[in-house]
Design a protein around this motif. Structure first.
Motif, PDB file in Angstrom:
ATOM      1  N   THR A   8      43.139  34.468  41.268  1.00 49.67           N
ATOM      2  CA  THR A   8      43.769  35.728  41.668  1.00 49.67           C
ATOM      3  C   THR A   8      44.369  36.374  40.424  1.00 49.67           C
ATOM      4  OG1 THR A   8      45.638  34.354  42.335  1.00 49.67           O
ATOM      5  CG2 THR A   8      44.250  35.220  44.082  1.00 49.67           C
ATOM      6  N   THR A   9      43.889  37.564  40.117  1.00 45.62           N
ATOM      7  CA  THR A   9      44.270  38.234  38.879  1.00 45.62           C
ATOM      8  C   THR A   9      44.126  39.741  39.029  1.00 45.62           C
ATOM      9  OG1 THR A   9      43.464  38.705  36.639  1.00 45.62           O
ATOM     10  CG2 THR A   9      41.929  37.609  38.095  1.00 45.62           C
ATOM     11  N   PRO A  10      45.052  40.523  38.434  1.00 44.07           N
ATOM     12  CA  PRO A  10      44.903  41.983  38.544  1.00 44.07           C
ATOM     13  C   PRO A  10      43.651  42.493  37.845  1.00 44.07           C
ATOM     14  CG  PRO A  10      46.728  41.404  37.094  1.00 44.07           C
ATOM     15  CD  PRO A  10      46.258  40.135  37.714  1.00 44.07           C
ATOM     16  N   ILE A  21      39.575  37.694  41.540  1.00 44.12           N
ATOM     17  CA  ILE A  21      39.825  38.691  42.582  1.00 44.12           C
ATOM     18  C   ILE A  21      41.210  39.304  42.444  1.00 44.12           C
ATOM     19  CG2 ILE A  21      40.019  39.047  45.081  1.00 44.12           C
ATOM     20  CD1 ILE A  21      38.004  36.819  45.481  1.00 44.12           C
ATOM     21  N   SER A  22      41.251  40.632  42.553  1.00 44.13           N
ATOM     22  CA  SER A  22      42.521  41.357  42.547  1.00 44.13           C
ATOM     23  C   SER A  22      42.806  41.869  43.951  1.00 44.13           C
ATOM     24  CB  SER A  22      42.434  42.539  41.581  1.00 44.13           C
ATOM     25  OG  SER A  22      43.541  43.396  41.781  1.00 44.13           O
ATOM     26  N   LEU A  23      44.066  41.815  44.320  1.00 45.60           N
ATOM     27  CA  LEU A  23      44.445  42.310  45.646  1.00 45.60           C
ATOM     28  C   LEU A  23      44.425  43.836  45.680  1.00 45.60           C
ATOM     29  CD1 LEU A  23      45.285  40.971  48.249  1.00 45.60           C
ATOM     30  CD2 LEU A  23      47.656  41.206  47.551  1.00 45.60           C
ATOM     31  N   GLY A  24      44.615  44.463  44.547  1.00 48.17           N
ATOM     32  CA  GLY A  24      44.645  45.929  44.512  1.00 48.17           C
ATOM     33  C   GLY A  24      45.056  46.387  43.130  1.00 48.17           C
ATOM     34  N   VAL A  54      50.259  45.472  39.814  1.00 49.79           N
ATOM     35  CA  VAL A  54      50.483  44.163  39.209  1.00 49.79           C
ATOM     36  C   VAL A  54      51.607  43.429  39.933  1.00 49.79           C
ATOM     37  CG1 VAL A  54      51.050  42.946  37.084  1.00 49.79           C
ATOM     38  CG2 VAL A  54      49.663  45.015  36.993  1.00 49.79           C
ATOM     39  N   LEU A  55      51.304  42.234  40.404  1.00 46.83           N
ATOM     40  CA  LEU A  55      52.297  41.367  41.029  1.00 46.83           C
ATOM     41  C   LEU A  55      52.842  40.419  39.972  1.00 46.83           C
ATOM     42  CD1 LEU A  55      50.032  40.478  44.082  1.00 46.83           C
ATOM     43  CD2 LEU A  55      51.933  42.102  44.095  1.00 46.83           C
ATOM     44  N   GLY A 101      49.819  35.234  41.159  1.00 43.63           N
ATOM     45  CA  GLY A 101      48.699  35.323  42.088  1.00 43.63           C
ATOM     46  C   GLY A 101      48.950  34.736  43.468  1.00 43.63           C
ATOM     47  N   ALA A 126      48.759  37.174  46.450  1.00 47.21           N
ATOM     48  CA  ALA A 126      47.354  37.583  46.600  1.00 47.21           C
ATOM     49  C   ALA A 126      46.554  36.480  47.295  1.00 47.21           C
ATOM     50  CB  ALA A 126      46.754  37.905  45.234  1.00 47.21           C
TER      51      ALA A 126
HETATM   52  N1  ADE Z   1      48.374  38.726  40.055  1.00 42.60           N
HETATM   53  C1  ADE Z   1      49.133  39.735  39.606  1.00 42.60           C
HETATM   54  N2  ADE Z   1      48.764  40.891  40.125  1.00 42.60           N
HETATM   55  C2  ADE Z   1      47.730  40.618  40.956  1.00 42.60           C
HETATM   56  C3  ADE Z   1      46.904  41.421  41.795  1.00 42.60           C
HETATM   57  N3  ADE Z   1      47.042  42.736  41.875  1.00 42.60           N
HETATM   58  N4  ADE Z   1      45.935  40.802  42.489  1.00 42.60           N
HETATM   59  C4  ADE Z   1      45.747  39.488  42.379  1.00 42.60           C
HETATM   60  N5  ADE Z   1      46.487  38.688  41.612  1.00 42.60           N
HETATM   61  C5  ADE Z   1      47.483  39.238  40.901  1.00 42.60           C
END
Ligand code: ADE
Length: 398
Positions: free
Chosen positions: A91-93, A139-142, A145-146, A149, A152
């Protein structure tokens, strides 16, 4: 389905024990395991991060604990034929954006491992290494930036597990909701009482006329989508920028006109007058518009092209893997312009996830149509049944 979560904040996953996922785990549908990444550190401070090579702000997650986590969670040999490989979800932006289609894809896997990064991210070699041992999805949730992960991974889990057979009570409600099959947002819903604080339930919903209700709901869904998410309505454009858009109930009249023009031509080419489409009424068109995913093209306000697609039910009555394509119609003055080919390409592209093959019928004597379909990768299937005077063509989805 087995679900593993690797994180430096395992407590984030406590909600998985609640509600439906909790019940599914208790019934054996889900096998959920949460892991603290620091279990796989060996220094006194249980270090998981370090400064980035090349400089820059923030810290990067070191590869060693992740490597040991994968040693513990992933098989070290390739899966034997017929058995699927695990899927590691980072899970990553900077990943591909999560959506319903991706949820459906992940729901078909047997084993998901969520790798939840923190800080500025995980050393790239961890992702490269995981790819040698598993399917990898970043995969990014949207587009925001969180802090990490974990949230997400929870959101993805909820969207995925509710699609598993046996998880939800009512399979039909899965199909009707926003972002499912139709690609439209869901229409507004109402329940009792019929009047509440001066607001009334729309009369059509209490009329008992199911065709009218279906048409009203479709129109509301299209209107809502146009207002809130216009991007969902125009996923394809022709070379000259003309969009291919979803048909609305109000298109029925023009579709009937186009259909008559095209099917007279078919009737003449095939020397048969009993082609059912030639004899359809406006009501027939209205009915199939409510049942098929139909797309149209307008030029200078005139409806000049259309195509429809529908998922065939499987033998068990559930969604099948076949996408039935039909009614590719192009106004007589634009035939040969490439519009038919564009419509054919479009209707394949919008087939829902889970579709593995396309099928279509055309007149046995419609040589030009058959040539177009063959050029597009369809194969003539004389081994499959077809209505009198027609032939079947199929193609596997790539
Ligand atoms: N980690 C930080 N931001 C995220 C995002 N937008 N989606 C998934 N993982 C994340």
């Amino acid at each position: 389905m087995r679900l593993d979560y690797v994180s430096i904040f395992p407590d984030f996953f406590a909600p998985l024990a609640l509600s439906l996922p909790g019940k599914a785990a208790a019934s054996g549908l889900l096998d959920v395991r949460v892991h603290d990444l620091r279990t796989w550190t060996h220094d006194r401070h249980r270090t998981v991060d370090d400064s980035p090579y090349g400089g820059g702000a923030g810290m990067v997650m070191r590869p060693e604990p992740w490597g040991e986590a994968f040693d513990a969670l992933l098989p070290d040999r390739p899966a034997p034929p017929g058995e699927s490989r695990p899927t590691v979800v980072f899970t990553t932006p900077s990943g591909e954006r999560f959506d319903q289609r991706l949820a459906e894809e992940l729901a078909s896997r047997d084993h998901l491992v969520f790798a939840c990064g923190r800080y500025e991210g995980i050393d790239q070699r961890v992702v490269d290494h995981a790819r040698e041992r598993a399917e990898v999805r970043e995969i990014s949730l949207g587009d925001y930036v969180l802090n990490g992960g974990e949230v997400a991974a929870l959101a993805i889990t909820e969207a995925v597990v509710r699609l598993l057979p046996g998880f939800m009570g009512n399979a039909a409600s899965l199909v009707e909701e926003s972002h499912a099959e139709s690609g439209l947002l869901e229409y507004p819903v109402y329940t009792k009482p019929p009047q509440w604080r001066g607001h009334e339930v729309p009369a059509v919903l209490r009329s008992g006329d199911h065709a009218k209700i279906a048409a009203w709901r479709h129109e509301q869904a299209v209107r809502r989508t146009a207002e809130r998410r216009p991007d969902l309505l125009t996923p394809s454009v022709l070379d000259d920028g003309t969009p291919i858009v979803r048909a609305a109930p109000g298109d029925a009249g023009e579709l009937l006109t186009l259909q008559r023009a095209c099917w007279v031509q078919e009737a003449l080419a095939n020397d048969m007058l009993d082609i059912p489409a030639l004899h359809e009424s406006l009501d027939d068109v209205r009915t199939w518009l409510g049942e098929w995913d139909t797309w149209v093209v307008r030029r200078a306000g005139r409806l000049v092209g259309a195509v429809r697609g529908r998922r065939e039910p499987g033998t068990d009555g559930e969604d099948g893997d076949l996408w039935d394509i039909g009614r590719i119609m192009v106004a007589p003055d634009l035939q040969g312009s490439g519009l038919g080919r564009a419509l054919l390409e479009h209707i394949q592209a919008v087939a829902p996830a889970g579709v593995t093959s396309y099928v279509l019928f055309t007149g046995a004597a419609s040589v030009r149509n058959q040539q177009m379909y063959k050029k597009a990768g369809f194969r003539l299937r004389r081994d499959l049944p077809a209505p009198p005077g027609a032939v079947v063509l199929t193609k596997r989805r790539r």
